[in-house]
Design an enzyme around this catalytic site. Structure first.
Site, PDB file in Angstrom:
ATOM      1  N   ASP A   1      -1.001  -4.192  -5.650  1.00 58.53           N
ATOM      2  CA  ASP A   1      -0.282  -3.235  -6.511  1.00 58.53           C
ATOM      3  C   ASP A   1       1.193  -3.606  -6.311  1.00 58.53           C
ATOM      4  OD1 ASP A   1      -0.051  -1.047  -8.227  1.00 58.53           O
ATOM      5  OD2 ASP A   1       0.278   0.332  -6.567  1.00 58.53           O
TER       6      ASP A   1
ATOM      7  N   GLY B   1       0.454   5.109  -0.463  1.00 57.70           N
ATOM      8  CA  GLY B   1      -0.946   5.264  -0.096  1.00 57.70           C
ATOM      9  C   GLY B   1      -1.852   5.862  -1.158  1.00 57.70           C
TER      10      GLY B   1
ATOM     11  N   ALA C   1       0.767  -1.247   0.000  1.00 61.42           N
ATOM     12  CA  ALA C   1       0.000   0.000   0.000  1.00 61.42           C
ATOM     13  C   ALA C   1       0.797   1.297   0.000  1.00 61.42           C
ATOM     14  CB  ALA C   1      -0.953   0.001   1.196  1.00 61.42           C
ATOM     15  N   ALA C   2       2.050   1.293   0.469  1.00 59.68           N
ATOM     16  CA  ALA C   2       2.772   2.574   0.597  1.00 59.68           C
ATOM     17  C   ALA C   2       3.164   3.099  -0.783  1.00 59.68           C
ATOM     18  CB  ALA C   2       4.025   2.377   1.449  1.00 59.68           C
TER      19      ALA C   2
ATOM     20  N   CYS D   1       3.433  -1.303 -12.403  1.00 57.24           N
ATOM     21  CA  CYS D   1       3.765  -0.172 -13.271  1.00 57.24           C
ATOM     22  C   CYS D   1       4.932  -0.591 -14.166  1.00 57.24           C
ATOM     23  CB  CYS D   1       4.057   1.080 -12.458  1.00 57.24           C
ATOM     24  SG  CYS D   1       5.407   0.895 -11.321  1.00 57.24           S
TER      25      CYS D   1
HETATM   26  N1  SAM Z   1      -0.055   0.938  -3.907  1.00 54.68           N
HETATM   27  C1  SAM Z   1       0.915   1.986  -3.672  1.00 54.68           C
HETATM   28  C2  SAM Z   1       0.304   3.315  -4.056  1.00 54.68           C
HETATM   29  O1  SAM Z   1      -0.625   3.349  -4.860  1.00 54.68           O
HETATM   30  O2  SAM Z   1       0.744   4.342  -3.517  1.00 54.68           O
HETATM   31  C3  SAM Z   1       2.220   1.698  -4.378  1.00 54.68           C
HETATM   32  C4  SAM Z   1       2.790   0.351  -4.030  1.00 54.68           C
HETATM   33  S1  SAM Z   1       4.378   0.043  -4.676  1.00 54.68           S
HETATM   34  C5  SAM Z   1       4.049  -0.243  -6.331  1.00 54.68           C
HETATM   35  C6  SAM Z   1       4.702  -1.563  -4.068  1.00 54.68           C
HETATM   36  C7  SAM Z   1       4.913  -1.669  -2.575  1.00 54.68           C
HETATM   37  O3  SAM Z   1       5.139  -3.054  -2.249  1.00 54.68           O
HETATM   38  C8  SAM Z   1       6.131  -0.919  -2.046  1.00 54.68           C
HETATM   39  O4  SAM Z   1       5.730  -0.010  -1.057  1.00 54.68           O
HETATM   40  C9  SAM Z   1       7.028  -1.997  -1.467  1.00 54.68           C
HETATM   41  O5  SAM Z   1       7.684  -1.609  -0.275  1.00 54.68           O
HETATM   42  C10 SAM Z   1       6.068  -3.120  -1.179  1.00 54.68           C
HETATM   43  N2  SAM Z   1       6.722  -4.468  -1.168  1.00 54.68           N
HETATM   44  C11 SAM Z   1       7.999  -4.772  -1.459  1.00 54.68           C
HETATM   45  N3  SAM Z   1       8.228  -6.090  -1.293  1.00 54.68           N
HETATM   46  C12 SAM Z   1       7.077  -6.627  -0.899  1.00 54.68           C
HETATM   47  C13 SAM Z   1       6.688  -7.951  -0.559  1.00 54.68           C
HETATM   48  N4  SAM Z   1       7.518  -8.980  -0.619  1.00 54.68           N
HETATM   49  N5  SAM Z   1       5.428  -8.123  -0.174  1.00 54.68           N
HETATM   50  C14 SAM Z   1       4.558  -7.083  -0.118  1.00 54.68           C
HETATM   51  N6  SAM Z   1       4.881  -5.831  -0.434  1.00 54.68           N
HETATM   52  C15 SAM Z   1       6.115  -5.600  -0.818  1.00 54.68           C
END
Ligand code: SAM
Length: 481
Positions: free
Chosen positions: A187, A123, A120-121, A240
């Site tokens: 995502d 956000g 989610a980060a 993305c």
């Molecule tokens: N959904 C967010 C937004 O719209 O602002 C962007 C998400 S970003 C594409 C992907 C996120 O997945 C990152 O914040 C990353 O830290 C996290 N991530 C990295 N490795 C991961 C894992 N093994 N499992 C889940 N999340 C992970």
């Protein structure tokens, strides 16, 4: 910085020479600038541009984003950092393609739904889902990385809808909340080829090995996401990036073990003029955004439904787990009475204490948040109201951003732009606009935080994590000296 050679070769092979070249050329053009408006803080998103601009003067509205009811293209990039409305959470700066996920849920009853946003980060999509589910719904926004989770929690506080719980854990811990969610969004962390235009670092960080690594990680996340989804619920998968391995490939690998459990989600209308390339992978409907075709960054999105129970049915209790000790306890009568004073509709809320902080949770999802906190670390949920001292609330900054704040509970200090920017930098502000004691600090009527006047001085309690640190005006003037 040039595009990676291996990337250019691959897109030319996958898309054909002319189309591959068009994509690579588009990646060297400027990105469109877009925002998504807050459902209540910004004014009606369907208003004409000049009316919106009257309420949000830093933004030059161009045209609506056709797939996002609250999304707008801007004619130019303003200095968001120096716009008080940005800090008040009146809009979220969000790339247009990624706003498409709300379109994928347009046939789903999202009001009152439980949505899990697995990655989610910072956000962007969490705040979008929060705007959709309303006060009876809940978004569980998870982030594996602690530092990024803190930024996510800040953005959730600022959005101020009070219907989000931020968790920090591995996806499989949420997979254990079996069949609990009406929709799960992945995502996924990806190789970021769609960011080659917006973020030059994405080009240097990219490698073919990175693509394979991301694909393996996506497989694991999708497994947990599917487990957490209830029968009849919707899975949204997005990245993305452009490559097949992380997009259609991830869905194909998932269907190898889930094919009997997935069925097509409702078809969503896609106007040919939007430039989105639609496709299918088994029951998944897929949507590709290429910057030379659609007005947005590179993006891939897909949706399918979990077969089984009729839509609308979901469990009431989470499956049992090796419970953690939850730090949450119900607030006592005195705390509840004091909390009620600060909210518009306290009767809709349940009040709890977590550590020394008093929180408000919307009644319909309170039990879910409590159960969640017994399974995984929840770092923020509902509305943080503040700490109690001798029965009186010292308000938390989150309460200022909340759409539930009862403004009649305290005096309002309306600041002009200069003073408001000083407040947002945690600098001293003039006392004239304040009355003695705690004040709600506003600019253009939108709340930014709290500050306490004591005699001729104002204690600026704006959170350090949110404060404006960049200051081109001061830097420029310092250089002139
Ligand atoms: N959904 C967010 C937004 O719209 O602002 C962007 C998400 S970003 C594409 C992907 C996120 O997945 C990152 O914040 C990353 O830290 C996290 N991530 C990295 N490795 C991961 C894992 N093994 N499992 C889940 N999340 C992970």
């Amino acid at each position: 910085m040039l595009l990676p050679e291996a990337f250019m070769r691959r897109v030319s092979r996958d898309l054909g020479e002319a189309e591959g070249r068009a994509l690579c050329e588009a990646l060297d053009t400027p990105s469109p600038v877009a925002v998504r408006l807050h459902p209540t803080k910004a004014g009606a998103a369907c208003a004409p541009p000049h009316e919106l601009a009257a309420g949000l003067p830093a933004l030059s509205f161009d045209r609506p984003i056709p797939w996002s009811p609250q999304g707008w293209y801007l004619t130019e990039r303003p200095s968001f950092t120096f716009d008080t409305d940005f800090h008040a959470g009146a809009y979220y700066v969000q790339e247009p393609s990624s706003q498409f996920v709300c379109h994928l849920l347009r046939h789903v009853e999202t009001r009152g739904a439980r949505i899990l946003d697995m990655c989610a980060a910072p956000g962007g999509k969490t705040t979008l889902y929060a705007s959709m589910v309303g006060a009876d719904g809940l978004v569980v926004a998870n982030e594996i990385d602690r530092r990024r989770a803190a930024v996510l929690a800040d953005n959730v506080r600022k959005w101020g809808l009070g219907n989000v719980a931020v968790t920090v854990c591995e996806p499989r811990a949420l997979g254990d909340c079996e069949t609990w969610f009406d929709a799960v969004a992945v995502d996924a962390p990806c190789s970021g080829e769609g960011m080659f235009r917006k973020d030059p670092d994405a080009r240097t960080e990219w490698s073919e090995a990175g693509v394979h690594l991301c694909a393996r990680r996506q497989d694991e996340i999708l497994r947990a996401a599917w487990q957490a989804l209830r029968p009849g619920g919707t899975l949204i998968y997005s990245t993305c990036t452009f490559n097949r391995e992380e997009n259609e490939g991830s869905l194909e690998r998932m269907l190898a073990w889930a094919v009997d459990e997935a069925e097509p989600s409702d078809e969503v209308p896609v106007d040919a003029a939007w430039g989105i390339v639609c496709g299918e992978v088994g029951p998944f409907r897929t949507y590709r955004f290429y910057p030379h075709r659609a007005c947005g960054e590179g993006f891939f999105a897909a949706a399918a439904r979990k077969a089984g129970a009729a839509a609308g049915t979901r469990p009431h209790r989470m499956p049992k787990s090796k419970a953690r000790r939850s730090a949450v306890v119900p607030a006592d009568r005195m705390a509840t009475a004091e909390a009620a004073r600060w909210l518009l509709e306290p009767e809709r809320m349940k009040f709890v204490m977590a550590g020394d902080t008093l929180y408000a949770w919307f009644g319909p999802q309170a039990e879910t948040v409590r159960m969640l906190s017994e399974r995984v670390p929840v770092i923020y949920s509902g509305i943080a109201l503040g700490q109690l001292f001798k029965g009186r609330l010292k308000p938390d900054p989150a309460l200022a951003f909340s759409t539930e704040l009862n403004r009649a509970a305290l005096p309002i200090a309306e600041l002009d732009e200069v003073q408001a920017l000083r407040y947002l930098r945690r600098q001293e502000v003039e006392a004239a606009a304040f009355v003695e004691g705690v004040n709600l600090v506003c600019a253009r009527g939108r709340a930014l935080g709290f500050a306490k006047r004591i005699g001729a001085r104002v204690n600026n309690s704006y959170p350090a994590s949110l404060r404006i640190v960049a200051d081109w005006r001061e830097t420029a003037s310092e250089r002139c000296r």
